[in-house]
Write a protein that holds these residues in place. Structure first.
Motif, short mmCIF file in Angstrom:
data_model
loop_
_atom_site.label_atom_id
_atom_site.label_comp_id
_atom_site.label_asym_id
_atom_site.label_seq_id
_atom_site.Cartn_x
_atom_site.Cartn_y
_atom_site.Cartn_z
N GLU A 76 -3.49 69.20 112.76
CA GLU A 76 -4.85 68.78 112.45
C GLU A 76 -5.13 68.80 110.96
O GLU A 76 -5.96 68.05 110.46
CB GLU A 76 -5.85 69.68 113.18
N ALA A 79 -5.46 58.73 121.01
CA ALA A 79 -5.22 60.13 121.39
C ALA A 79 -3.75 60.33 121.74
O ALA A 79 -3.15 61.36 121.41
CB ALA A 79 -6.11 60.51 122.56
N GLN A 136 -9.40 54.30 122.48
CA GLN A 136 -9.41 55.73 122.17
C GLN A 136 -8.32 56.49 122.91
O GLN A 136 -7.77 57.46 122.41
CB GLN A 136 -10.79 56.32 122.50
N LYS A 137 -7.98 56.04 124.10
CA LYS A 137 -6.91 56.67 124.86
C LYS A 137 -5.58 56.51 124.14
O LYS A 137 -4.77 57.44 124.05
CB LYS A 137 -6.84 56.09 126.27
N GLU A 160 -1.72 60.43 118.51
CA GLU A 160 -1.92 61.69 117.79
C GLU A 160 -1.14 62.82 118.45
O GLU A 160 -0.58 63.69 117.78
CB GLU A 160 -3.40 62.03 117.71
N CYS A 161 -1.07 62.79 119.77
CA CYS A 161 -0.31 63.81 120.49
C CYS A 161 1.20 63.65 120.20
O CYS A 161 1.90 64.63 119.96
CB CYS A 161 -0.58 63.69 121.99
#
Length: 401
Positions: free
Chosen positions: A274, A251, A247-248, A254-255
């Motif tokens: 988003e 994320a 998950q890290k 996505e950033c």
């Protein structure tokens, strides 16, 4: 009162003619525009609500059990095809990427894999004149891709007057062989600006709290952000579980995607990312290495020019998006990009890249002018097959929202 509203008074569900097809390494529900309920024949909320319900979204369980979607970005797709309004084209093709867990349809890009199925569907749906279809041979279907306003030429094999679907062509990421379909993406670069929106082959992409990365930002096939794998702490041979169970890492990607979209001018503020999940894509590249694909087959270092891993809708793709393959080939054939350098540098006319499911060879005709780099055509082989045809059913109340 609309036709759809009248139907809602008569029955609890409406049925709509549809064809479920595989195209390349994706699957989607295909519609002839003329067969859609009147409310869904025009762009807008009614169409989006209809397609969301067909696919089974939004689903907080992320399974799409109550719809046709397969709970992955590769299988949560819808296609609308119609007689073309564009001169010298046969059909118009509109693609919708359906969010799995959120209530929106992303119309910002194309699906290169499903593009291969548009030609066969057009023939199957009677949108190509019968006199154009030989007993045996190739039907060349000229497609206007509405989302990105580009031409795609699809070469569909025909045997005994019918589209040839079975065959011996193997496509990594697809279990069974099928008939080969050549797909040409004509002038796939951004018509409204430069293929490299910043004007640079390599940029410094600053992502607060994560780092600053060398990145090639390209708009060919689909807007894509390419980053060197090592700068992210990867070696380039990663498979889906290596990324999607972290998950890290998701994320972080996505950033990076959001800041890359901002730098490319695709959005005006980070929050817009988003609601634009389909584009841009994020991919990381590395020099060739030997690895085991997701099927357990060895991909030898000598058999590939470069390794590429790409994310779609927030997850590492199991193979490679067709439009991202266009971006990969385009970047690889322009000397000096990160993809080109990872592939050994120099001028190229094609590239064979390794992805999680295997390999893919894509050709690209790069051209340089006073206006900068461009791509005349990108060519790749795909396959397509009808999986099911008939009707989809959705609650008639779908248009009451």
């Amino acid at each position: 009162m609309t036709n759809s509203s009248c139907q809602a008074q008569l029955q609890s569900q409406i049925k709509v003619p549809a064809t479920y097809m595989r195209g390349g390494t994706s699957k989607g529900v295909f519609f002839n525009l003329a067969d859609l309920p009147s409310d869904a024949q025009v762009a807008g909320e009614a169409r989006d609500q209809f397609l969301l319900r067909v696919i089974g979204s939004p689903d907080p369980y992320a399974k799409q059990i109550d719809g046709m979607g397969g709970a992955t970005s590769s299988t949560s797709k819808a296609v609308i095809v119609s007689k073309s309004r564009k001169a010298d084209h046969d059909v118009d093709y509109l693609f919708g990427q359906i969010s799995i867990d959120k209530p929106f349809v992303d119309w910002s890009g194309n699906c290169g894999n499903l593009s291969a199925a548009v030609g066969p569907f057009a023939i199957h749906a009677g949108l190509i004149a019968k006199e154009r279809i030989p007993t045996n041979g190739i039907v060349t279907v000229r497609v206007w891709q509405v989302n990105i306003e580009k031409t795609i030429v699809i070469h569909v094999p025909v045997v005994n007057g019918f589209v040839q679907e079975t065959g011996e062509f193997d496509l990594d990421g697809v279990t069974f062989p099928a008939a080969e379909i050549q797909v040409d993406f004509m002038d796939p670069t951004d018509s409204s600006g430069s293929m490299f929106p910043t004007g640079n082959l390599v940029d410094d992409l600053e992502v607060p709290d994560i780092g600053t990365f060398n990145a090639t930002l390209i708009n060919a096939g689909i807007p894509t952000i390419f980053i060197d794998a090592e700068s992210l702490g990867y070696i380039g041979t990663e498979l889906q579980d290596d990324i999607n169970n972290d998950q890290k890492a998701l994320a972080m990607f996505e950033c990076i995607r959001a800041y890359g979209a901002l730098k490319m001018g695709l959005i005006t503020c980070l929050e817009e990312a988003e609601t634009r999940q389909h584009t841009p894509k994020v991919a990381f590249v590395s020099k060739p290495k030997t690895y085991l694909s997701s099927s357990g087959k060895e991909v030898a270092e000598r058999d590939v020019d470069v390794l590429v891993r790409a994310l779609s809708m927030g997850k590492l793709h199991h193979a490679m998006m067709g439009t991202a393959a266009v971006a990969i080939a385009s970047a690889a054939c322009v000397p000096g990009t990160l993809v080109n350098l990872a592939a050994g540098g120099g001028e190229k006319k094609s590239v064979t890249f390794g992805h999680p499911s295997g390999t893919l060879k894509v050709g690209a005709q790069a051209k340089s002018s006073e206006q900068g780099w461009g791509i005349a055509k990108v060519t790749m082989s795909r396959s397509a097959r009808i999986l099911m045809e008939g009707f989809v059913r959705v609650p008639a109340t779908v248009f009451d929202k």
